[in-house]
Design an enzyme around this catalytic site. Structure first.
Site, short mmCIF file in Angstrom:
data_model
loop_
_atom_site.label_atom_id
_atom_site.label_comp_id
_atom_site.label_asym_id
_atom_site.label_seq_id
_atom_site.Cartn_x
_atom_site.Cartn_y
_atom_site.Cartn_z
N GLU A 1 59.95 60.57 33.40
CA GLU A 1 58.54 60.21 33.53
C GLU A 1 58.44 59.15 34.63
OE1 GLU A 1 56.41 59.76 29.55
OE2 GLU A 1 58.52 59.69 28.94
N ARG B 1 71.88 58.33 23.07
CA ARG B 1 71.42 57.56 24.22
C ARG B 1 72.40 56.42 24.48
NH1 ARG B 1 66.23 53.98 23.58
NH2 ARG B 1 67.34 52.86 25.22
N LYS C 1 61.86 51.02 29.11
CA LYS C 1 61.03 50.76 30.29
C LYS C 1 59.82 49.89 29.94
CE LYS C 1 60.94 55.12 31.89
NZ LYS C 1 60.61 56.26 32.76
#
Length: 559
Positions: free
Chosen positions: A33, A259, A269
Site C-alpha cells: 500500500e 511477519r 507504518k
C-alpha cells in the site's frame, strides 16, 4: 542460487502444486500500500516473492494496492519502486495498480448485489462497529440489510455518482452476522471518499476496501500464489468468499507466513508516521528506524539485508528477531569491503617535542590489511597530531593500557611515543600532551620490552573536519511494538553527534561520492566502527558520517 537455502514450507506447497499441475505457471506479486516507506519487514516479503519467482522460473508483479487516496502519495510510490530496484529485484512487466481495475471491481460489486450478497448500508462507522459485536457476542443485522436488489443497485449507483456525503452510505457484503470470525460479519466493500487519487484523479467518489480489491486484483493478474503475513489468516475466509461469489475465471490461493518482528524496532507504518509527525525522527529515511531507506542511509547494503532475510527464514512461527543478527550481516560484509582509515571523534592534541616543526613524513598504509587489491593511501606524519581524548588518562589506573604520563604507546602504522607532561588551560582542561617520539621505532619491535598498545591518530596537517553521528537503538526496550504508550520508551541517546577529523588525503575519493546521490561509501574507522558517508547532509565543505555498526560482533559471540 542454492535451492536448499531458499527451501521452506511455501516451497513445499509450490512443489506439490507443480506436481499436480505440470502446466502451472508460477506467478506471485509484491502488493504494498503506497502509504509510507518500506521497512525491513517488507524486505522479507520482497525477497520471498522475487526469489521464488526466480527459483521457479515464474513471474513476480509489483502492484500497488492503492484503495485509500487519503493516505497515499506518489512520493511513496516512487520510494517503494526505488527500494525494490535498490535491493536488486526487477518486477515482471509494467507496474500495476489496483486502481487500474476500479471499473472491473465496481462490476464485481454489482454482481454481488444482483445475487443478493451485498447491500447499501446507512449505519455510521461507530454503529457498524457496535452492530458487529465482539469475539464473545454475536453481531446484529443492520436495519438496512433486507433491502431489495433493485433498491441496492439504485443506491449503489447514487454512491458512485457522489450523491451521498462521506460516511452517509457504504456497500457491505451480506454474509453472516453470527460468524465466529468477525471479518465475515458483513464487511464493508465500498466507502465514499471525496479525495483526489494519484492515479485516477477525480474520476471516482467510491473506493473499494483493501480486502475487496486485493483478492480480485490477484485474480485479474492471474496470480497463482498470494503470499501474505499471518495477520491476514482470518482475511483468507473473506478472500475466498469474494472469489467464490463473483464470476472470476482465475482462483489464486493465499498462503501465510510469519511477519518480521525485530528487537528495539517499530515496524508499523502508522506508528512510524507518529514518530515522524512528532519530530522524534527526522523522516522516513532516519537511520534510527528500520525502513529500507533508513537502513540504506545508515550504511546497510542490499546484500546484507538479503543475507539477513535468508538467515531468519520463512516459517509460520512468530518470534522476535535479535537486532544483533541484522548487525552481524552488515558487519560480516563490511569487514571484507570497507576501506580502513583513521578518524578522530573527540580530538586532543599531541606535540612531539623532539621533532622539527617542519617535519613532514609520508607513510603508505593499506586500504585493507587482508586485501592488497584494494590498494593503499598516504598519511602524513608531523610533529603535531590528534588522538582520541579517551586514549589519554591523567590519573593512574592499573588496568588502563593506553597513553599515560611516563608510558609508551605505538601510533598506528607509525612510531612509538612516550607522554612526558601535559598543558592545561585556565579552566584546568588538558589542551596539549607533550610527548617524545622514538624515531627509530618505525616498523620495529621495542627491544627487551612488551609491545605497547596501539592507538589511532591524525596529523594536524592531514585533518579534515567532519561530523560523526553515532546511532543507537531508538527504543530502550526490546519489543516497543507491544506497548500502547511506545513513545515513553524512546532512548534519549539514540543519536549522539561528535565533531572531529578524518584523513584529509581521502577527500578526493569522498567528494566523488558526494556528487552521486544515494551512493554508498563505507569506511572502517579503526578502533571506532564502520561508518558510511551521509549522502544527504554531506557537502563539499562539510562531511557527515553515520555509524553503521560497532566493530564487535555481539551476535557471533553469543552464538
Amino acid at each position: 542460487m542454492n535451492n536448499k537455502k531458499y527451501h521452506n514450507f511455501i516451497c513445499q506447497i509450490i512443489d506439490q502444486d507443480l506436481n499436480k499441475n505440470k502446466n502451472l505457471s508460477f506467478h506471485t506479486r509484491f502488493p504494498p500500500e503506497p502509504n509510507g516507506h518500506l521497512h525491513i519487514g517488507h524486505a522479507k516479503s520482497i525477497c520471498l516473492n522475487f526469489e521464488l519467482a526466480y527459483l521457479y522460473k515464474g513471474r513476480c508483479n509489483l502492484r500497488f494496492d492503492d484503495t485509500n487516496p487519503l493516505k497515499e502519495n506518489i512520493k511513496y510510490i516512487n520510494s517503494i519502486k526505488y527500494d525494490i530496484s535498490w535491493l536488486g529485484y526487477k518486477w515482471y512487466g509494467n507496474v500495476h495498480y489496483s486502481s487500474e481495475y476500479f471499473f472491473k471491481l465496481y462490476q464485481y460489486a454489482k454482481q454481488l448485489i444482483y445475487q443478493g450478497l451485498a447491500y447499501v448500508d446507512h449505519l455510521t462507522k461507530e454503529q457498524i462497529r457496535e452492530y458487529r459485536g465482539t469475539l464473545n457476542t454475536p453481531g446484529r443485522n443492520s436495519p438496512y440489510r433486507d433491502r431489495t436488489i433493485q433498491e441496492n443497485i439504485k443506491l449503489f449507483k447514487k454512491m458512485k455518482k457522489g450523491e451521498y456525503n462521506e460516511g452517509e452510505a457504504c456497500l457491505r457484503a451480506k454474509i453472516d452476522m453470527n460468524s465466529s470470525f468477525i471479518i465475515m460479519r458483513d464487511p464493508v466493500l465500498y466507502r465514499i471518499l471525496f479525495a483526489h487519487h494519484h492515479q485516477t484523479k477525480d474520476d471516482w467518489y467510491i473506493y473499494p476496501t483493501y480486502d475487496f480489491a486485493h483478492c480480485l486484483s490477484d485474480s485479474i493478474e492471474k496470480i497463482t500464489h498470494s503470499l501474505c503475513t499471518l495477520e491476514f489468516q482470518d482475511n483468507k475466509r473473506l478472500y475466498n468468499w469474494i472469489l467464490e461469489n463473483t464470476n472470476v475465471k482465475h482462483y489464486p490461493k493465499q498462503y501465510e507466513f510469519s511477519r518480521l518482528n525485530l528487537e528495539f524496532s517499530i515496524l508499523s507504518k502508522r506508528k512510524l508516521k507518529i514518530l515522524i509527525d512528532d519530530n522524534i525522527v527526522e523522516g522516513w529515511n532516519d537511520p534510527r528506524i528500520s525502513t529500507i531507506s533508513g537502513l540504506r542511509r545508515k550504511g546497510y547494503t542490499p546484500s546484507s539485508i538479503k543475507h539477513f532475510c535468508q538467515k531468519i527464514g520463512i516459517t509460520k512461527q512468530n518470534n522476535l528477531i535479535e537486532y544483533s543478527l541484522l548487525e552481524h550481516c552488515i558487519r560480516k560484509e563490511l569487514n571484507q569491503t570497507a576501506i580502513r582509515s583513521m578518524a578522530i571523534l573527540e580530538p586532543i592534541k599531541i606535540i612531539l617535542y623532539n621533532l622539527d616543526k617542519n617535519h613532514k613524513e609520508i607513510l603508505i598504509v593499506p586500504n585493507h590489511p587482508n586485501n592488497p587489491d584494494m590498494g593503499t593511501h598516504e598519511i602524513l606524519f608531523t610533529n603535531i597530531i590528534y588522538i582520541e581524548r579517551s586514549d589519554f588518562k591523567e590519573e593512574y589506573d592499573k588496568k588502563y593500557k593506553r597513553l599515560r604520563i611516563g608510558e609508551e604507546i605505538r601510533l598506528r602504522y607509525a612510531y612509538i611515543i612516550k607522554a612526558e607532561k601535559i598543558e592545561k588551560d585556565k579552566f584546568n582542561n588538558i589542551i596539549n600532551i607533550i610527548c617524545y617520539c622514538d624515531t627509530n621505532s618505525l616498523g620495529k619491535k621495542p627491544k627487551n620490552k612488551k609491545n605497547p598498545a596501539v592507538i589511532h591518530w591524525i596529523s594536524i596537517h592531514n585533518a579534515l573536519p567532519a561530523e560523526f553521528r553515532l546511532y543507537d537503538q531508538l527504543f530502550n526496550i526490546k519489543n516497543p511494538e507491544q506497548q500502547t504508550n511506545f513513545l515513553s520508551y524512546i532512548n534519549p541517546k539514540s543519536l549522539i553527534k561528535k565533531y572531529g577529523f578524518i584523513e584529509k588525503k581521502l577527500e578526493k575519493m569522498i567528494y566523488k561520492y558526494i556528487m552521486n546521490y544515494n551512493d554508498q561509501l563505507h569506511f572502517q574507522f579503526e578502533r571506532i566502527g564502520y561508518f558510511c558517508l551521509d549522502y544527504i547532509d554531506s557537502k563539499k565543505n562539510y562531511l557527515v558520517f553515520n555509524r553503521t555498526v560497532h566493530l564487535r560482533d555481539v551476535w557471533n559471540v553469543k552464538k
